[in-house]
Design an enzyme around this catalytic site. Structure first.
Site, mmCIF file in Angstrom:
data_model
loop_
_atom_site.group_PDB
_atom_site.id
_atom_site.type_symbol
_atom_site.label_atom_id
_atom_site.label_comp_id
_atom_site.label_asym_id
_atom_site.label_seq_id
_atom_site.Cartn_x
_atom_site.Cartn_y
_atom_site.Cartn_z
ATOM 1 C CG ASP A 162 -2.064 0.993 1.136
ATOM 2 O OD1 ASP A 162 -2.420 1.383 0.013
ATOM 3 O OD2 ASP A 162 -2.592 1.391 2.186
ATOM 4 C CG ASN A 184 -4.196 -12.773 -6.085
ATOM 5 O OD1 ASN A 184 -5.268 -13.120 -5.593
ATOM 6 N ND2 ASN A 184 -4.113 -12.070 -7.208
ATOM 7 C CE LYS A 186 0.085 -14.789 -7.964
ATOM 8 N NZ LYS A 186 -0.775 -15.851 -8.516
ATOM 9 N NE ARG A 207 -12.625 12.840 -6.781
ATOM 10 C CZ ARG A 207 -13.515 12.476 -5.846
ATOM 11 N NH1 ARG A 207 -14.792 12.332 -6.153
ATOM 12 N NH2 ARG A 207 -13.137 12.271 -4.612
ATOM 13 C CE LYS A 208 -14.239 5.663 -10.638
ATOM 14 N NZ LYS A 208 -15.136 4.836 -11.419
HETATM 15 C C1 LIG Z 1 -0.126 13.657 2.120
HETATM 16 C C2 LIG Z 1 -0.691 13.113 0.945
HETATM 17 C C3 LIG Z 1 -1.670 12.042 1.208
HETATM 18 C C4 LIG Z 1 -0.963 10.835 1.779
HETATM 19 C C5 LIG Z 1 -1.857 9.657 1.594
HETATM 20 C C6 LIG Z 1 -1.124 8.395 1.945
HETATM 21 C C7 LIG Z 1 -2.048 7.286 1.700
HETATM 22 C C8 LIG Z 1 -1.523 6.017 2.301
HETATM 23 C C9 LIG Z 1 -2.482 4.927 1.933
HETATM 24 C C10 LIG Z 1 -3.547 4.839 2.960
HETATM 25 O O1 LIG Z 1 -3.313 4.284 3.993
HETATM 26 S S1 LIG Z 1 -5.049 5.573 2.657
HETATM 27 C C11 LIG Z 1 -5.967 5.112 4.118
HETATM 28 C C12 LIG Z 1 -6.983 4.048 3.832
HETATM 29 N N1 LIG Z 1 -8.028 4.571 2.986
HETATM 30 C C13 LIG Z 1 -9.051 5.258 3.479
HETATM 31 O O2 LIG Z 1 -9.200 5.445 4.658
HETATM 32 C C14 LIG Z 1 -10.018 5.800 2.467
HETATM 33 C C15 LIG Z 1 -11.455 5.751 2.981
HETATM 34 N N2 LIG Z 1 -12.342 6.186 1.906
HETATM 35 C C16 LIG Z 1 -12.751 7.468 1.823
HETATM 36 O O3 LIG Z 1 -12.528 8.287 2.707
HETATM 37 C C17 LIG Z 1 -13.498 7.864 0.600
HETATM 38 O O4 LIG Z 1 -13.856 6.714 -0.135
HETATM 39 C C18 LIG Z 1 -12.700 8.811 -0.315
HETATM 40 C C19 LIG Z 1 -12.545 10.172 0.392
HETATM 41 C C20 LIG Z 1 -11.333 8.254 -0.664
HETATM 42 C C21 LIG Z 1 -13.468 9.025 -1.613
HETATM 43 O O5 LIG Z 1 -14.734 9.508 -1.279
HETATM 44 P P1 LIG Z 1 -15.448 10.541 -2.254
HETATM 45 O O6 LIG Z 1 -16.801 10.767 -1.667
HETATM 46 O O7 LIG Z 1 -14.588 11.717 -2.519
HETATM 47 O O8 LIG Z 1 -15.524 9.741 -3.620
HETATM 48 P P2 LIG Z 1 -16.760 8.909 -4.184
HETATM 49 O O9 LIG Z 1 -17.365 8.015 -3.175
HETATM 50 O O10 LIG Z 1 -17.640 9.903 -4.869
HETATM 51 O O11 LIG Z 1 -16.039 7.975 -5.263
HETATM 52 C C22 LIG Z 1 -15.407 8.553 -6.379
HETATM 53 C C23 LIG Z 1 -15.447 7.497 -7.469
HETATM 54 O O12 LIG Z 1 -14.695 6.372 -7.020
HETATM 55 C C24 LIG Z 1 -15.507 5.175 -7.015
HETATM 56 N N3 LIG Z 1 -15.142 4.358 -5.853
HETATM 57 C C25 LIG Z 1 -15.036 4.756 -4.577
HETATM 58 N N4 LIG Z 1 -14.687 3.730 -3.792
HETATM 59 C C26 LIG Z 1 -14.557 2.663 -4.598
HETATM 60 C C27 LIG Z 1 -14.198 1.300 -4.409
HETATM 61 N N5 LIG Z 1 -13.900 0.830 -3.201
HETATM 62 N N6 LIG Z 1 -14.177 0.481 -5.479
HETATM 63 C C28 LIG Z 1 -14.477 0.955 -6.729
HETATM 64 N N7 LIG Z 1 -14.810 2.242 -6.979
HETATM 65 C C29 LIG Z 1 -14.850 3.075 -5.935
HETATM 66 C C30 LIG Z 1 -16.935 5.720 -6.863
HETATM 67 O O13 LIG Z 1 -17.864 4.790 -7.368
HETATM 68 C C31 LIG Z 1 -16.861 6.968 -7.734
HETATM 69 O O14 LIG Z 1 -16.878 6.572 -9.088
HETATM 70 P P3 LIG Z 1 -17.575 7.503 -10.221
HETATM 71 O O15 LIG Z 1 -16.821 8.795 -10.193
HETATM 72 O O16 LIG Z 1 -17.387 6.731 -11.494
HETATM 73 O O17 LIG Z 1 -18.992 7.640 -9.787
#
Ligand SMILES: CCCCCCCCCC(=O)SCCNC(=O)CCNC(=O)[C@H](O)C(C)(C)COP(=O)(O)OP(=O)(O)OC[C@H]1O[C@@H](n2cnc3c(N)ncnc32)[C@H](O)[C@@H]1OP(=O)(O)O
Length: 241
Positions: A162, A184, A186, A207-208
């Site tokens: 990740d 996966n 393995k 955004r994806k």
């Molecule tokens: C300093 C810089 C930043 C450092 C970041 C380091 C990251 C390290 C890695 C991590 O540990 S991240 C921590 C674990 N992840 C989380 O806690 C994220 C939790 N999820 C969220 O808070 C929200 O899902 C998020 C803010 C990321 C997105 O929410 P939004 O409301 O802005 O987006 P939305 O739900 O509208 O989804 C945008 C698109 O993505 C799609 N989508 C969202 N989740 C999905 C999913 N799980 N599978 C497939 N598609 C997904 C959703 O259908 C949609 O597609 P469309 O635009 O085509 O309609």
């Protein structure tokens, strides 16, 4: 353009025009700057060799540092406490004011993968190739990451995948979060061995960001794991909580 540069430029661009062109209030920014100044205490680049690194990790580090000389690869530094401009922007825009005010908690916060003493947890270094949109991570998983006796815990493998995939996605897309990670497993990974995690951007759709990864032995003969992950670029107009 080198990726660190690209990240800085992207962050500057965002900082210039967040929330549809409106900067966060000056008072809020000043308070944030005061808070973030405490981060300057921690500066050690943890991606440089230390005495716990085995000969394989040192060898891969040296090989890739050489590849950096012609500019095709870039070494990505890594700190226990992230304090770059992009992190500052994240905190200002996405961290609730209530959380930002908890200075004690924030000053203790550490990047999960850098929270162990040298040699006990994740020892790793990453390199990025901008042209190939690819990041490699060489990782030696220490004894505190044990799952089955003698082997790495699956959660620790997920963590370093990740982290590598995140760096790949951040460089390509700015401020993102993981929304899906499929792995996966393995072959089990022996504790203290060195593996190479290879992550690349497969596709960007709005955004994806779709990233794929594999984890192999450094001679590339053993495929330990492969993974796909999906990152979403954060929308500054939407609250995270
Ligand atoms: C300093 C810089 C930043 C450092 C970041 C380091 C990251 C390290 C890695 C991590 O540990 S991240 C921590 C674990 N992840 C989380 O806690 C994220 C939790 N999820 C969220 O808070 C929200 O899902 C998020 C803010 C990321 C997105 O929410 P939004 O409301 O802005 O987006 P939305 O739900 O509208 O989804 C945008 C698109 O993505 C799609 N989508 C969202 N989740 C999905 C999913 N799980 N599978 C497939 N598609 C997904 C959703 O259908 C949609 O597609 P469309 O635009 O085509 O309609």
């Amino acid at each position: 353009m080198f990726p660190a540069c690209a990240v800085r430029l992207r962050a500057l661009h965002i900082l210039r025009a967040p929330r549809g062109g409106v900067l966060p209030p000056a008072g809020e920014r000043r308070a944030a700057q005061k808070l973030f100044s405490s981060e300057k205490v921690i500066h050690k680049d943890r991606s440089l060799p230390n005495s716990s690194w085995n000969s394989d990790l040192k060898l891969m580090f040296d090989q890739f540092m050489k590849k950096c000389e012609d500019g095709s690869w870039e070494h990505l530094p890594s700190y226990g406490s992230r304090s770059s401009q992009i992190v500052q922007y994240f905190k200002e825009v996405f961290l609730e004011t209530k959380l930002r005010k908890d200075e004690q908690m924030l000053s203790q916060a550490r990047l999960f993968t850098r929270s162990y003493e040298d040699g006990l947890g994740f020892e790793y270094v990453m390199f990025h190739n901008e042209q190939e949109k690819r990041t490699v991570c060489f990782c030696q998983g220490g004894p505190y990451l044990q799952g089955p006796p003698g082997f790495l815990h699956g959660g620790s493998i997920a963590t370093i995948i990740d982290e590598t995939a995140s760096m790949t996605a951040i460089i390509a897309g700015g401020i993102v979060m993981t929304v899906n990670l499929n792995i996966n497993y393995k072959r089990p990974i022996p504790l203290c061995s060195v593996v190479v995690i290879n992550c690349q951007v497969d596709k960007i759709e709005g955004r994806k960001l779709f990233i794929s990864c594999d984890v192999r032995s450094i001679d590339e003969k053993t495929l330990y794991s492969d993974a796909t992950s999906l990152f979403i670029k954060l929308d500054p107009n939407k609250s995270l909580t």
